[in-house]
Design an enzyme around this catalytic site. Structure first.
Site, PDB file in Angstrom:
ATOM      1  N   GLU A 135       0.759  -1.338  -0.131  1.00  0.00           N
ATOM      2  CA  GLU A 135      -0.050   0.096   0.077  1.00  0.00           C
ATOM      3  C   GLU A 135       0.729   0.961   0.059  1.00  0.00           C
ATOM      4  O   GLU A 135       2.034   1.254   0.237  1.00  0.00           O
ATOM      5  CB  GLU A 135      -0.903  -0.028   1.310  1.00  0.00           C
ATOM      6  N   PRO A 136       0.252   2.384  -0.239  1.00  0.00           N
ATOM      7  CA  PRO A 136       1.099   3.649  -0.248  1.00  0.00           C
ATOM      8  C   PRO A 136       1.968   3.686   0.878  1.00  0.00           C
ATOM      9  O   PRO A 136       3.044   4.376   0.935  1.00  0.00           O
ATOM     10  CB  PRO A 136       0.029   4.776  -0.391  1.00  0.00           C
ATOM     11  N   ALA A 138       2.753   1.130   3.367  1.00  0.00           N
ATOM     12  CA  ALA A 138       3.068  -0.080   3.692  1.00  0.00           C
ATOM     13  C   ALA A 138       3.788  -0.861   2.812  1.00  0.00           C
ATOM     14  O   ALA A 138       3.001  -1.608   1.917  1.00  0.00           O
ATOM     15  CB  ALA A 138       1.746  -0.920   4.538  1.00  0.00           C
ATOM     16  N   GLY A 139       5.069  -1.071   2.626  1.00  0.00           N
ATOM     17  CA  GLY A 139       5.760  -1.603   1.723  1.00  0.00           C
ATOM     18  C   GLY A 139       6.424  -2.924   2.492  1.00  0.00           C
ATOM     19  O   GLY A 139       6.095  -3.941   2.745  1.00  0.00           O
ATOM     20  N   ARG A 255       9.141 -16.983  -1.609  1.00  0.00           N
ATOM     21  CA  ARG A 255      10.536 -16.464  -1.723  1.00  0.00           C
ATOM     22  C   ARG A 255      11.278 -17.280  -2.473  1.00  0.00           C
ATOM     23  O   ARG A 255      12.253 -16.831  -3.579  1.00  0.00           O
ATOM     24  CB  ARG A 255      10.765 -15.932  -0.266  1.00  0.00           C
ATOM     25  N   GLU A 378       8.564  -9.223  -2.742  1.00  0.00           N
ATOM     26  CA  GLU A 378       8.580 -10.316  -2.001  1.00  0.00           C
ATOM     27  C   GLU A 378       9.324 -10.127  -0.563  1.00  0.00           C
ATOM     28  O   GLU A 378      10.058 -11.064  -0.116  1.00  0.00           O
ATOM     29  CB  GLU A 378       8.690 -11.686  -2.573  1.00  0.00           C
ATOM     30  N   GLY A 379       9.991  -8.913  -0.389  1.00  0.00           N
ATOM     31  CA  GLY A 379      10.778  -8.487   0.368  1.00  0.00           C
ATOM     32  C   GLY A 379      12.059  -8.221  -0.277  1.00  0.00           C
ATOM     33  O   GLY A 379      12.728  -9.090  -0.660  1.00  0.00           O
ATOM     34  N   THR A 380      12.543  -6.814   0.189  1.00  0.00           N
ATOM     35  CA  THR A 380      13.808  -6.477  -0.349  1.00  0.00           C
ATOM     36  C   THR A 380      15.308  -7.429   0.244  1.00  0.00           C
ATOM     37  O   THR A 380      14.883  -8.063   1.267  1.00  0.00           O
ATOM     38  CB  THR A 380      14.088  -4.830   0.133  1.00  0.00           C
TER      39      THR A 380
END
Ligand SMILES: Cc1cc2nc3c(=O)[nH]c(=O)nc-3n(C[C@H](O)[C@H](O)[C@H](O)COP(=O)(O)OP(=O)(O)OC[C@H]3O[C@@H](n4cnc5c(N)ncnc54)[C@H](O)[C@@H]3O)c2cc1C
Length: 401
Positions: A135-136, A138-139, A255, A378-380
């Protein structure tokens, strides 16, 4: 002795996927890199092939699910995740953007496989599902999502905005993360299956991107969007111990898939670089004193070793998932390693081939652009390292941020 060979059944699947990558994806790879937001119609044929495999009772579909005759699916407990990562790795050797937009193979499908009830799995069988978490505001911190869901009679009513939804425009279903009660924090976050065309559902924007341009990336508005009560994935109850773990479980399955995509693209870059360098007279002999090996050869071997390490971590995480072992740490390790080396290798290949690598005449520059996303979604990289550190140090998320 450790046996690192793949079982025959999986090898065959890998060969089939590689053939699709080479014969169907590569020829149109550049076309859809240029035609961003145009649906690659060639993929309809792939959908028919997959459907044909299902109807014909072939052992395994491209999503790695075994199928019984007459198109009914049966899950294999030992092999599903391995099959999926192998398939994705090979397909992405052809084109990662196209792989991300194969009808019926969305990240939401992985979520449904991971947490849906048998009844839901049957109901959503054959549908293409995207995944909407971001979301804008929530990354990386997915626990911060603001999209809400509340019950009204026999329907859930969803409100919020989801951004960067892969296949958000093209998929049949969107798996949406929403909170039942903001006050209760992460425990109240659940996932809901929203069908395209549900009242209050609207795609409002398509992103223009650095890479994976064949894949659509959408913004979605949920404005009093109504869906059936039975479309919640998992239990309605808010369990402060398990709830978020339920939705997070999806990442343990997805992942390793993203790691596989990164490995596939990096392998493509290495294969082409090797061909080009050999044409320039460089010989890869895998022998000799390490101080005597030409720098370019040594660089190539280092990349191959890095890629192999990523590939093995990816298989380990998938194998653990297949065997019911908790694999959060390994899934994050695989994605962190594969994302990082995928970025390094694709860019290094451009460098080694210099002006040719930078030119649009070949695909090396495209692979360097495509690869970047595997270290983001999927997560940095940083988030994967955080997950690994928490697992090793036995810290909870509130203690290690
Ligand atoms: C092409 C594309 C497709 C996508 N597809 C989907 C999709 O299908 N569904 C979906 O839900 N989302 C999707 N996303 C969103 C993606 O998952 C997010 O972009 C990602 O989770 C990072 O969030 P953010 O961009 O808000 O970055 P932020 O969370 O704002 O992070 C910015 C930077 O800060 C770092 N950082 C953040 N927190 C920490 C911390 N605690 N410690 C150290 N460093 C930290 C990050 O690593 C990053 O480098 C997609 C994104 C792109 C670009």
């Amino acid at each position: 002795m450790i046996n690192l060979e793949l079982p025959k059944k999986l090898s065959r699947l890998g060969d089939m996927a590689h053939a699709v990558a080479e014969g169907m994806f590569r020829p149109v790879s550049r076309k859809y890199d240029r035609l961003e937001h145009t649906y690659p119609k060639e993929l309809d044929m792939l959908r028919s092939i997959l459907q044909g495999m299902a109807d014909g009772g072939s052992d395994m579909g491209a999503d790695g699910l075994s199928r019984e005759k007459k198109g009914k699916r049966k899950e294999i407990n030992n092999g599903t995740n391995m099959a999926i990562v192998l398939n994705m790795m090979e397909i992405c050797w052809g084109d990662a953007g196209l792989a991300l937009t194969i009808p019926g193979q969305g990240l939401g499908n992985a979520a449904i496989t991971a947490v849906a009830t048998p009844e839901q799995k049957k109901r959503f069988d054959g549908k293409w599902a995207a995944m909407a978490i971001t979301e804008p505001d929530a990354g990386s911190d997915s626990a911060a999502i603001q999209t809400t869901a509340h019950l009204d009679g026999d329907e859930w009513v969803l409100n919020g905005e989801k951004i960067f939804v892969t296949c958000g425009e093209r998929a049949d279903l969107i798996v949406v993360w929403a909170t039942l009660d903001k006050e209760l924090g992460r425990a109240a976050i659940k996932s809901f299956v929203v069908e395209k065309g549900a009242p209050g559902f609207k795609v409002t924007h398509l992103e223009k991107k650095l890479g994976i341009r064949a894949s659509d990336t959408a913004t979605i508005m949920l404005d009093n969007c109504r869906i059936p009560r039975t479309n919640i994935l998992g239990s309605e109850a808010i369990d402060t111990k398990k709830s978020f773990a339920g939705v997070m479980q999806t990442f343990d399955n997805t992942r390793p898939v993203v790691a596989a995509m990164s490995v596939g693209v990096a392998k493509a870059a290495l294969d082409l670089t090797r061909d080009l360098l050999e044409k320039e007279g460089i010989r890869f002999q895998y022998q000799g004193n390490r101080f005597d090996i030409p720098a370019i050869e040594a660089e190539f071997y280092r990349m191959e070793a890095d890629l192999e390490a990523a590939r093995l971590l990816m298989f380990k995480a998938a194998w653990m998932a297949d065997n019911g072992m908790p694999n959060s740490k390994e899934a994050s390790m695989a994605k962190a390693k594969a994302g990082r080396v995928g970025n390094d290798i694709t860019l290094k290949c451009v460098e080694l081939c210099s002006s040719m690598g930078y030119s649009e005449n070949i695909l090396l520059e495209k692979w360097a652009r495509d690869s970047k996303i595997f270290d983001i979604f999927e997560g940095t990289q940083q988030i994967q390292q955080l997950v690994v550190a928490r697992r090793i140090l036995k810290k909870r998320s509130k203690d290690l941020k």
